[in-house]
Design a protein around this motif. Structure first.
Motif, PDB file in Angstrom:
ATOM      1  N   UNK A  17       0.803  -1.279  -0.022  1.00  0.00           N
ATOM      2  CA  UNK A  17      -0.002   0.125   0.007  1.00  0.00           C
ATOM      3  C   UNK A  17       0.781   1.239  -0.074  1.00  0.00           C
ATOM      4  N   UNK A  18       2.230   1.146   0.251  1.00  0.00           N
ATOM      5  CA  UNK A  18       3.005   2.514   0.724  1.00  0.00           C
ATOM      6  C   UNK A  18       3.793   2.419  -0.658  1.00  0.00           C
ATOM      7  N   UNK A  19       3.997   1.423  -1.643  1.00  0.00           N
ATOM      8  CA  UNK A  19       4.702   1.375  -2.588  1.00  0.00           C
ATOM      9  C   UNK A  19       4.311   2.411  -3.886  1.00  0.00           C
ATOM     10  N   UNK A  20       5.213   3.158  -4.373  1.00  0.00           N
ATOM     11  CA  UNK A  20       4.902   3.972  -5.598  1.00  0.00           C
ATOM     12  C   UNK A  20       5.181   3.061  -6.902  1.00  0.00           C
ATOM     13  N   UNK A  21       4.612   3.149  -8.011  1.00  0.00           N
ATOM     14  CA  UNK A  21       4.602   2.808  -9.153  1.00  0.00           C
ATOM     15  C   UNK A  21       6.200   3.394  -9.870  1.00  0.00           C
ATOM     16  N   UNK A  22       7.232   2.429 -10.252  1.00  0.00           N
ATOM     17  CA  UNK A  22       8.519   3.285 -10.703  1.00  0.00           C
ATOM     18  C   UNK A  22       7.983   3.589 -11.906  1.00  0.00           C
ATOM     19  N   UNK A  23       8.715   4.723 -12.450  1.00  0.00           N
ATOM     20  CA  UNK A  23       8.882   5.286 -13.687  1.00  0.00           C
ATOM     21  C   UNK A  23       9.935   5.323 -14.414  1.00  0.00           C
ATOM     22  N   UNK A  24      10.046   5.771 -15.553  1.00  0.00           N
ATOM     23  CA  UNK A  24      11.250   5.853 -16.310  1.00  0.00           C
ATOM     24  C   UNK A  24      11.879   7.157 -16.835  1.00  0.00           C
ATOM     25  N   UNK A  25      13.056   7.297 -16.824  1.00  0.00           N
ATOM     26  CA  UNK A  25      13.731   8.512 -17.320  1.00  0.00           C
ATOM     27  C   UNK A  25      14.856   8.131 -18.088  1.00  0.00           C
ATOM     28  N   UNK A  26      15.503   9.098 -18.711  1.00  0.00           N
ATOM     29  CA  UNK A  26      16.756   8.981 -19.506  1.00  0.00           C
ATOM     30  C   UNK A  26      17.731   9.218 -18.459  1.00  0.00           C
ATOM     31  N   UNK A  27      18.970   8.619 -18.605  1.00  0.00           N
ATOM     32  CA  UNK A  27      20.319   8.897 -17.710  1.00  0.00           C
ATOM     33  C   UNK A  27      20.618  10.458 -18.166  1.00  0.00           C
ATOM     34  N   UNK A  28      21.563  11.021 -17.494  1.00  0.00           N
ATOM     35  CA  UNK A  28      22.087  12.291 -17.723  1.00  0.00           C
ATOM     36  C   UNK A  28      23.469  12.166 -17.335  1.00  0.00           C
ATOM     37  N   UNK A  29      24.437  12.957 -18.131  1.00  0.00           N
ATOM     38  CA  UNK A  29      25.670  13.000 -17.498  1.00  0.00           C
ATOM     39  C   UNK A  29      25.759  14.030 -16.333  1.00  0.00           C
ATOM     40  N   UNK A  30      26.712  13.968 -15.567  1.00  0.00           N
ATOM     41  CA  UNK A  30      26.799  14.555 -14.330  1.00  0.00           C
ATOM     42  C   UNK A  30      27.133  15.970 -14.890  1.00  0.00           C
ATOM     43  N   UNK A  31      27.832  16.497 -15.753  1.00  0.00           N
ATOM     44  CA  UNK A  31      28.135  17.634 -16.286  1.00  0.00           C
ATOM     45  C   UNK A  31      26.921  18.442 -16.638  1.00  0.00           C
ATOM     46  N   UNK A  32      26.099  17.856 -17.412  1.00  0.00           N
ATOM     47  CA  UNK A  32      24.670  18.422 -17.745  1.00  0.00           C
ATOM     48  C   UNK A  32      24.027  18.809 -16.462  1.00  0.00           C
ATOM     49  N   UNK A  33      23.946  17.896 -15.558  1.00  0.00           N
ATOM     50  CA  UNK A  33      22.993  18.212 -14.097  1.00  0.00           C
ATOM     51  C   UNK A  33      23.975  19.444 -13.425  1.00  0.00           C
ATOM     52  N   UNK A  34      25.117  19.609 -13.731  1.00  0.00           N
ATOM     53  CA  UNK A  34      25.792  20.678 -12.805  1.00  0.00           C
ATOM     54  C   UNK A  34      25.666  21.903 -13.691  1.00  0.00           C
ATOM     55  N   UNK A  35      25.570  21.970 -15.026  1.00  0.00           N
ATOM     56  CA  UNK A  35      25.183  23.112 -15.903  1.00  0.00           C
ATOM     57  C   UNK A  35      23.623  23.525 -15.602  1.00  0.00           C
ATOM     58  N   UNK A  36      22.965  22.691 -15.035  1.00  0.00           N
ATOM     59  CA  UNK A  36      21.517  22.834 -14.748  1.00  0.00           C
ATOM     60  C   UNK A  36      21.323  23.542 -13.489  1.00  0.00           C
ATOM     61  N   UNK A  37      22.404  23.387 -12.726  1.00  0.00           N
ATOM     62  CA  UNK A  37      22.231  23.984 -11.093  1.00  0.00           C
ATOM     63  C   UNK A  37      22.082  23.083 -10.205  1.00  0.00           C
ATOM     64  N   UNK A  38      22.398  21.757 -10.395  1.00  0.00           N
ATOM     65  CA  UNK A  38      22.237  20.748  -9.490  1.00  0.00           C
ATOM     66  C   UNK A  38      23.406  20.898  -8.563  1.00  0.00           C
TER      67      UNK A  38
END
Length: 102
Positions: A17-38
């Motif tokens: 009852x507490x589990x969420x249905x898993x979704x999917x997403x593309x992997x991202x390069x670390x440098x892209x996340x850094x450029x996005x402010x992560x």
């Protein structure tokens, strides 16, 4: 008293009852996340992660995404440098990919 009631309720509904249905997403390069402010955060290596990246409620875990061939190329070039026999200094980058968590 209230805490005990909440714990008893959660135990009675079961984990499904507490589990969420898993979704999917593309992997991202670390440098892209850094450029996005992560911003990076430490993970202690759990699950073979290098580190995590976060921006608000978005959290990615980052992993090494390397090949044995690229590792060998880097090692050969760096050993040549140590021996004073370095030629071309261009070597493959070490790719790090990040996967969104839920």
């Amino acid at each position: 008293m209230i805490r005990a009631a909440v714990i008893a309720f959660l135990a009675s509904v079961g984990p499904a009852a507490m589990a969420f249905e898993p979704g999917q997403s593309d992997y991202v390069f670390s440098s892209d996340l850094s450029a996005q402010g992560f911003a990076p955060f430490g993970t202690g290596g759990s699950g073979n992660t290098l580190y995590g990246m976060t921006n608000g409620s978005d959290i990615y875990l980052c992993f090494l995404f390397d090949t044995p061939e690229d590792q060998a190329t880097r090692q050969t070039a760096l050993l040549a440098e140590l021996a004073g026999e370095a030629g071309d200094r261009t070597i493959p980058n070490i790719p790090v990919v990040c996967v969104m968590t839920q």
